[in-house]
Motif scaffolding. Structure first.
Motif, PDB file in Angstrom:
ATOM      1  N   VAL A  72       0.841  -1.204   0.000  1.00 54.67           N
ATOM      2  CA  VAL A  72       0.000   0.000   0.000  1.00 54.67           C
ATOM      3  C   VAL A  72       0.875   1.252   0.000  1.00 54.67           C
ATOM      4  O   VAL A  72       0.611   2.216  -0.733  1.00 54.67           O
ATOM      5  CB  VAL A  72      -0.940  -0.011   1.220  1.00 54.67           C
ATOM      6  CG1 VAL A  72      -1.646   1.333   1.357  1.00 54.67           C
ATOM      7  CG2 VAL A  72      -1.968  -1.128   1.090  1.00 54.67           C
ATOM      8  N   LEU A  73       1.935   1.235   0.831  1.00 55.47           N
ATOM      9  CA  LEU A  73       2.836   2.397   0.889  1.00 55.47           C
ATOM     10  C   LEU A  73       3.473   2.662  -0.473  1.00 55.47           C
ATOM     11  O   LEU A  73       3.756   3.810  -0.826  1.00 55.47           O
ATOM     12  CB  LEU A  73       3.933   2.169   1.933  1.00 55.47           C
ATOM     13  CG  LEU A  73       3.504   2.015   3.394  1.00 55.47           C
ATOM     14  CD1 LEU A  73       4.722   1.897   4.295  1.00 55.47           C
ATOM     15  CD2 LEU A  73       2.645   3.190   3.850  1.00 55.47           C
ATOM     16  N   GLU A  74       3.682   1.614  -1.231  1.00 57.67           N
ATOM     17  CA  GLU A  74       4.376   1.757  -2.503  1.00 57.67           C
ATOM     18  C   GLU A  74       3.418   2.083  -3.651  1.00 57.67           C
ATOM     19  O   GLU A  74       3.727   2.926  -4.508  1.00 57.67           O
ATOM     20  CB  GLU A  74       5.128   0.453  -2.805  1.00 57.67           C
ATOM     21  CG  GLU A  74       6.148   0.583  -3.927  1.00 57.67           C
ATOM     22  CD  GLU A  74       7.107  -0.586  -3.953  1.00 57.67           C
ATOM     23  OE1 GLU A  74       8.108  -0.501  -4.675  1.00 57.67           O
ATOM     24  OE2 GLU A  74       6.845  -1.599  -3.261  1.00 57.67           O
ATOM     25  N   LEU A  75       2.238   1.447  -3.643  1.00 59.16           N
ATOM     26  CA  LEU A  75       1.350   1.546  -4.799  1.00 59.16           C
ATOM     27  C   LEU A  75       0.268   2.610  -4.662  1.00 59.16           C
ATOM     28  O   LEU A  75      -0.247   3.110  -5.670  1.00 59.16           O
ATOM     29  CB  LEU A  75       0.699   0.181  -5.070  1.00 59.16           C
ATOM     30  CG  LEU A  75       1.671  -0.975  -5.331  1.00 59.16           C
ATOM     31  CD1 LEU A  75       0.909  -2.281  -5.529  1.00 59.16           C
ATOM     32  CD2 LEU A  75       2.546  -0.683  -6.549  1.00 59.16           C
ATOM     33  N   ASP A  76      -0.138   2.936  -3.414  1.00 55.55           N
ATOM     34  CA  ASP A  76      -1.232   3.892  -3.217  1.00 55.55           C
ATOM     35  C   ASP A  76      -0.727   5.231  -2.705  1.00 55.55           C
ATOM     36  O   ASP A  76      -1.412   5.932  -1.965  1.00 55.55           O
ATOM     37  CB  ASP A  76      -2.251   3.310  -2.225  1.00 55.55           C
ATOM     38  CG  ASP A  76      -3.009   2.140  -2.816  1.00 55.55           C
ATOM     39  OD1 ASP A  76      -3.224   2.147  -4.035  1.00 55.55           O
ATOM     40  OD2 ASP A  76      -3.363   1.216  -2.068  1.00 55.55           O
ATOM     41  N   ASP A  79      -2.865   8.495  -2.705  1.00 51.24           N
ATOM     42  CA  ASP A  79      -4.013   8.708  -1.823  1.00 51.24           C
ATOM     43  C   ASP A  79      -3.532   8.848  -0.385  1.00 51.24           C
ATOM     44  O   ASP A  79      -3.173   7.871   0.268  1.00 51.24           O
ATOM     45  CB  ASP A  79      -4.993   7.536  -1.942  1.00 51.24           C
ATOM     46  CG  ASP A  79      -6.255   7.769  -1.127  1.00 51.24           C
ATOM     47  OD1 ASP A  79      -6.981   8.741  -1.400  1.00 51.24           O
ATOM     48  OD2 ASP A  79      -6.481   6.990  -0.189  1.00 51.24           O
ATOM     49  N   ASN A  80      -3.516  10.070   0.123  1.00 51.94           N
ATOM     50  CA  ASN A  80      -2.979  10.347   1.452  1.00 51.94           C
ATOM     51  C   ASN A  80      -3.742   9.626   2.557  1.00 51.94           C
ATOM     52  O   ASN A  80      -3.165   9.169   3.540  1.00 51.94           O
ATOM     53  CB  ASN A  80      -2.973  11.851   1.725  1.00 51.94           C
ATOM     54  CG  ASN A  80      -1.933  12.573   0.906  1.00 51.94           C
ATOM     55  OD1 ASN A  80      -0.918  11.981   0.521  1.00 51.94           O
ATOM     56  ND2 ASN A  80      -2.158  13.844   0.624  1.00 51.94           N
ATOM     57  N   PHE A 139      -0.489  16.768   6.667  1.00 50.04           N
ATOM     58  CA  PHE A 139      -0.212  16.729   8.107  1.00 50.04           C
ATOM     59  C   PHE A 139      -0.256  15.313   8.662  1.00 50.04           C
ATOM     60  O   PHE A 139       0.670  14.863   9.355  1.00 50.04           O
ATOM     61  CB  PHE A 139      -1.221  17.624   8.835  1.00 50.04           C
ATOM     62  CG  PHE A 139      -1.113  17.538  10.341  1.00 50.04           C
ATOM     63  CD1 PHE A 139      -0.135  18.230  11.022  1.00 50.04           C
ATOM     64  CD2 PHE A 139      -2.006  16.751  11.069  1.00 50.04           C
ATOM     65  CE1 PHE A 139      -0.037  18.153  12.402  1.00 50.04           C
ATOM     66  CE2 PHE A 139      -1.918  16.658  12.444  1.00 50.04           C
ATOM     67  CZ  PHE A 139      -0.935  17.374  13.114  1.00 50.04           C
ATOM     68  N   ARG A 140      -1.311  14.584   8.381  1.00 47.21           N
ATOM     69  CA  ARG A 140      -1.489  13.265   8.983  1.00 47.21           C
ATOM     70  C   ARG A 140      -0.449  12.278   8.479  1.00 47.21           C
ATOM     71  O   ARG A 140       0.075  11.463   9.227  1.00 47.21           O
ATOM     72  CB  ARG A 140      -2.899  12.753   8.703  1.00 47.21           C
ATOM     73  CG  ARG A 140      -3.984  13.566   9.432  1.00 47.21           C
ATOM     74  CD  ARG A 140      -5.377  13.161   8.994  1.00 47.21           C
ATOM     75  NE  ARG A 140      -5.634  11.744   9.258  1.00 47.21           N
ATOM     76  CZ  ARG A 140      -6.673  11.073   8.762  1.00 47.21           C
ATOM     77  NH1 ARG A 140      -7.531  11.693   7.962  1.00 47.21           N
ATOM     78  NH2 ARG A 140      -6.848   9.807   9.051  1.00 47.21           N
ATOM     79  N   VAL A 141      -0.139  12.331   7.175  1.00 46.81           N
ATOM     80  CA  VAL A 141       0.863  11.413   6.620  1.00 46.81           C
ATOM     81  C   VAL A 141       2.239  11.701   7.214  1.00 46.81           C
ATOM     82  O   VAL A 141       2.950  10.784   7.642  1.00 46.81           O
ATOM     83  CB  VAL A 141       0.911  11.538   5.079  1.00 46.81           C
ATOM     84  CG1 VAL A 141       2.110  10.763   4.520  1.00 46.81           C
ATOM     85  CG2 VAL A 141      -0.381  11.031   4.473  1.00 46.81           C
ATOM     86  N   ARG A 142       2.604  12.978   7.279  1.00 47.98           N
ATOM     87  CA  ARG A 142       3.936  13.320   7.808  1.00 47.98           C
ATOM     88  C   ARG A 142       4.049  12.960   9.282  1.00 47.98           C
ATOM     89  O   ARG A 142       5.058  12.403   9.713  1.00 47.98           O
ATOM     90  CB  ARG A 142       4.191  14.813   7.581  1.00 47.98           C
ATOM     91  CG  ARG A 142       5.572  15.254   8.014  1.00 47.98           C
ATOM     92  CD  ARG A 142       5.878  16.680   7.599  1.00 47.98           C
ATOM     93  NE  ARG A 142       6.216  16.765   6.177  1.00 47.98           N
ATOM     94  CZ  ARG A 142       6.675  17.869   5.593  1.00 47.98           C
ATOM     95  NH1 ARG A 142       6.815  18.982   6.291  1.00 47.98           N
ATOM     96  NH2 ARG A 142       6.976  17.868   4.307  1.00 47.98           N
ATOM     97  N   LEU A 143       3.010  13.250  10.035  1.00 49.62           N
ATOM     98  CA  LEU A 143       3.040  12.935  11.466  1.00 49.62           C
ATOM     99  C   LEU A 143       3.118  11.429  11.697  1.00 49.62           C
ATOM    100  O   LEU A 143       3.916  10.944  12.512  1.00 49.62           O
ATOM    101  CB  LEU A 143       1.804  13.508  12.150  1.00 49.62           C
ATOM    102  CG  LEU A 143       1.695  13.275  13.668  1.00 49.62           C
ATOM    103  CD1 LEU A 143       2.860  13.934  14.398  1.00 49.62           C
ATOM    104  CD2 LEU A 143       0.365  13.804  14.196  1.00 49.62           C
TER     105      LEU A 143
END
Length: 835
Positions: A72-76, A79-80, A139-143
């Motif tokens: 998911v981290l690689e392919l999606d 989509d944050n 914000f949410r992804v970076r945190l």
């Protein structure tokens, strides 16, 4: 809860009436949905559901879904929201702490987060995936990314550090987050960097040269310096990580004018009580004091220490620290750490030591700050840690400063000054003979530091006289210390006095002479050395007594007729024996507290009973131990060699034969050792392969068991439900796979155990062979030395005979020139025959 159930129905589809899927089964369906759904919304919903289940069903989600979440981290990535769900799920899986939802489940290992971390980082590309997500501004992804990296570092610090170190721009990406305007992300980044920089000098250097100090001081300033919140403490902890044991960063900090930027941290409240010292302010100031001490730590190079000390004096930092010492209402722990810090800022720097010596305390009447500090040290009502800090500070004040050492001794000598004025010498004498054992120890050690590398003050201190009773004749300080040594029953007092006398009498014949004249002094040392008490502390006392007795021999100037150097040597040899003396002396350096004290100049103890040995005494003992043993041993060798005749010349051949035999034996042992080492290397390689295979099997077993549990019904279901949820073929296949893996795992573990036993056996043989080789080498060296000594003795004897022949010929020629008749020597006697 109803909302959650309805959400699951949407994602999984409705179950048949009366059936509830187990947790493992639900996880399996969700993972399958993430893998196979073509619609992004479906995958997102499944990821959201996995996140919701990852706290209670951590094992199941981790075992079945970790690979899917990486995909998911690689392919999606676009989509944050989906990425955030995946990151949060991974963070829950690898959390170092246990969740409340898991507390009732005894089957969840305590280190489950670490196990999943180990599986995750086996492919370093996974860390790169996470690092790349730091570029996302959401914000949410970076945190979530920062928090996941923090969890990974907590679980496997060194492994993650090594991976990040080789990743391009890995550290730079994290440093950029310190400039994030969103404080939550900035604060979490601080925690991440604290873990990232711990104990890794290379990462510390990279972070420092990424302008870390500038950024951290900007944050500290914006938060209000020492009055700021916990963010200030986090910034200072990160600075501490960057500087500790890193001379490159210390130089960078010093040359970048950052020392002066620490000054605002020491603005103290003006209140007369501690109301202005909040708990957070105490923590902040304590951290900054630790940073100052790191810059001038005795473990740094002398050049770094000296330059930092000069800057601290020039920018007013030493003055600010001394103001804290003289300010009322300072909390005890801050006062203690400030005393330690001031000590290290002045240690070995004459200008800084003079500055400290001239500070006057705001007391009535005004007294030197040194005197006020010593009053606290000998006051048994003061906190223990504070008293230890004062001793260390006073030692630093005397360190390599003959002037301050002389000033202390001078306060003990008769003078024309006002006798009502309390002096540092009077305080130390009072503490030395106090009923408080800690005051005895502190005072003796403080006096000892006034004598280090200063023979002049050792002789000056011999002039100090004490009036023991009204109307009685005063006795010298050394005399009184010797009597107290014989009378006291307190271990710490005995050790302190033995250390003081050892420092005093070493390299000072006059002090040795004064000691030898004290009745019972030598007898006490001999009896103490001969004692047969079997206790670590008793062994220490015996060793220290042997050390002082050997000092009396080695530095003896023979001015006391009844205790000359030779007579004391004979006494030691006859009453104690050189072997016993050497064994007793070696007990000192074996003592646990000796080894602890020898590591650092500061006394680092937690409770009073741990106070026993001083750092500077350890240095003295290390320098003199072998010298004293040799001094005593030479006497024994000379004494025993008087009755020995030179070995006959025929013994040379015996020595040569013995050397040839030992050479052959040594070669044999070398060949045996090489063969054993080759076997050991081969077995070690096989063991490493088996351990790696075993690790893979354990991972596979964990996954299979988790997948097998997914086929089993929930423990909440009825017996009829249980039979309807999995087919016999599925159960049989899963059980068979698990059984096969268990068998392979068992076989692998048995092989590892067998190889380990074989390696241990071979290692034992290696040690035995190595010991034999070392013994053979020692014996060979001893034999060669004996042969060499014998050859040298024979050469010396031949030279003497040649000289004798020359002198005989000279005498013959003189007699002949005088008209005397000289007979030829007969083979029976070798002397001149005169007519």
């Amino acid at each position: 809860m109803d909302f959650f159930k309805s959400g699951l129905k949407t994602v999984l589809g409705a179950s048949e009436p009366g059936q509830l899927p187990s947790g493992a089964e639900t996880v399996e369906r969700l993972v399958d949905r993430v893998n196979n759904s073509t619609l992004l919304e479906d995958r997102r919903d499944a990821c959201r559901a996995l996140k919701a289940m990852s706290r209670k069903y951590r094992v199941e989600v981790g075992a079945q879904g970790i690979d899917t979440l990486k995909q998911v981290l690689e392919l999606d990535r676009a989509d944050n929201e989906t990425i955030n769900y995946a990151l949060d799920t991974l963070n829950n899986i690898m959390s170092p702490s246990q969740f409340e939802e898991e507390e009732d489940n005894p089957h969840v290992p305590m280190n489950i987060g670490e196990q999943f971390t180990e599986m995750f980082i086996k492919d370093p590309h996974n860390i790169q995936l996470v690092l790349d997500l730091l570029d996302e501004y959401d914000f949410r992804v970076r945190l979530s990314t920062v928090q996941l990296l923090t969890s990974l570092l907590t679980n496997r610090t060194k492994d993650i550090q090594e991976i990040i170190l080789v990743k391009p721009m890995g550290v730079s990406k994290m440093m950029d987050l310190l400039g994030d305007t969103r404080e939550v992300i900035r604060n979490e980044t601080l925690l991440l960097l604290i873990k990232l920089t711990k104990g890794n000098a290379n990462i510390q250097k990279i972070v420092a040269f990424e302008n870390a100090f500038d950024r951290l001081f900007e944050i500290v300033s914006s938060e209000g310096y020492s009055d700021g919140g916990i963010i200030v403490e986090d910034c200072l902890l990160l600075m501490l990580n960057l500087l500790k044991n890193n001379s490159s960063n210390i130089n960078f900090f010093k040359e970048g004018s950052y020392i002066q930027k620490t000054l605002p941290m020491f603005n103290t409240p003006s209140d007369s009580d501690d109301a202005g010292w909040s708990p957070q302010k105490v923590s902040n100031v304590h951290c900054m004091l630790q940073i100052i001490r790191t810059l001038v730590s005795p473990s740094n190079s002398a050049q770094i220490i000296s330059s930092c000390q000069k800057i601290m004096k020039n920018v007013g930092l030493l003055d600010a620290l001394c103001n804290i010492l003289m300010t009322s209402g300072v909390p005890a722990d801050i006062l203690t750490e400030t005393i330690n810090t001031v000590g290290e800022v002045v240690r070995g720097d004459v200008a800084n030591q003079d500055f400290m010596g001239n500070i006057m305390a705001p007391s009535n009447p005004p007294r030197p700050a040194i005197v006020v500090l010593l009053m606290s040290m000998v006051n048994e009502k003061q906190p223990f840690s504070l008293r230890c800090a004062v001793l260390y500070c006073f030692q630093c004040y005397l360190y390599h400063n003959e002037l301050s050492q002389a000033s202390l001794v001078q306060t003990l000598l008769p003078s024309s000054t006002d006798v009502s004025t309390l002096t540092s010498g009077q305080l130390l004498c009072g503490g030395l003979f106090s009923t408080d054992v800690l005051s005895n120890w502190f005072s003796a050690v403080a006096l000892m530091h006034a004598l280090i590398d200063n023979p002049g003050q050792k002789e000056q201190l011999l002039r100090v006289l004490l009036a023991t009773n009204v109307g009685s004749t005063p006795v010298s300080l050394l005399h009184q210390c010797t009597l107290l040594l014989q009378q006291t029953t307190k271990l710490q007092s005995k050790v302190a006095l033995l250390m003081l006398l050892s420092q005093w009498m070493s390299y000072c014949g006059a002090a040795v002479s004064a000691f030898l004249q004290v009745p019972g002094g030598v007898g006490y040392l001999v009896n103490q050395t001969c004692s047969n008490e079997h206790d670590d502390n008793e062994y220490l006392l015996q060793g220290l007594s042997a050390f002082l007795l050997a000092i009396c021999i080695h530095f003896n100037d023979d001015s006391v007729e009844s205790y000359t150097k030779d007579s004391l040597k004979q006494l030691l040899v006859k009453r104690i024996g050189v072997e016993t003396f050497t064994a007793k002396l070696s007990e000192v350096s074996k003592h646990e507290l000796y080894n602890k004290a020898a590591k650092h100049p500061q006394l680092r103890v937690k409770i009073p009973p741990e106070i026993l040995i001083d750092y500077e005494f350890c240095r003295l003992f290390k320098v003199l131990e072998s010298v004293l043993i040799q001094s005593v041993s030479i006497h024994q060798e000379n004494h025993s060699s008087e009755d020995q005749q030179p070995p006959p010349e025929d013994n040379l051949e015996q020595y040569k034969t013995l050397i040839r035999q030992q050479d052959a034996r040594l070669q044999e042992l070398m060949q045996q050792l090489d063969g054993l080492m080759q076997q050991n290397n081969a077995l070690q390689a096989a063991l490493n392969d088996s351990i790696a295979s075993n690790s893979l099997l354990k991972d596979e077993n964990t996954l299979l068991k988790a997948q097998a549990s997914a086929k089993l019904p929930s423990h909440h279901s009825s017996q009829s439900d249980q039979s309807s949820q999995a087919t016999p073929g599925q159960n049989s296949q899963s059980s068979q796979a698990t059984a096969n893996t268990d068998q392979r795992l068992s076989d692998s573990e048995n092989r590892v155990q067998a190889l380990t036993l074989e390696v241990n056996r071979l290692t034992s043989e290696l040690r035995s062979a190595l010991d034999s080789k070392q013994q053979a080498e020692v014996e060979l060296d001893r034999t060669k030395k004996a042969q060499e000594d014998m050859r040298k003795d024979q050469d010396d004897l031949l030279e003497l005979l040649a000289d004798q022949d020359m002198k005989i010929n000279e005498y013959k020629m003189k007699l002949i020139s005088m008209g005397q008749s000289v007979a030829e020597d007969t083979p029976a006697e070798n002397e001149l025959n005169l007519t």
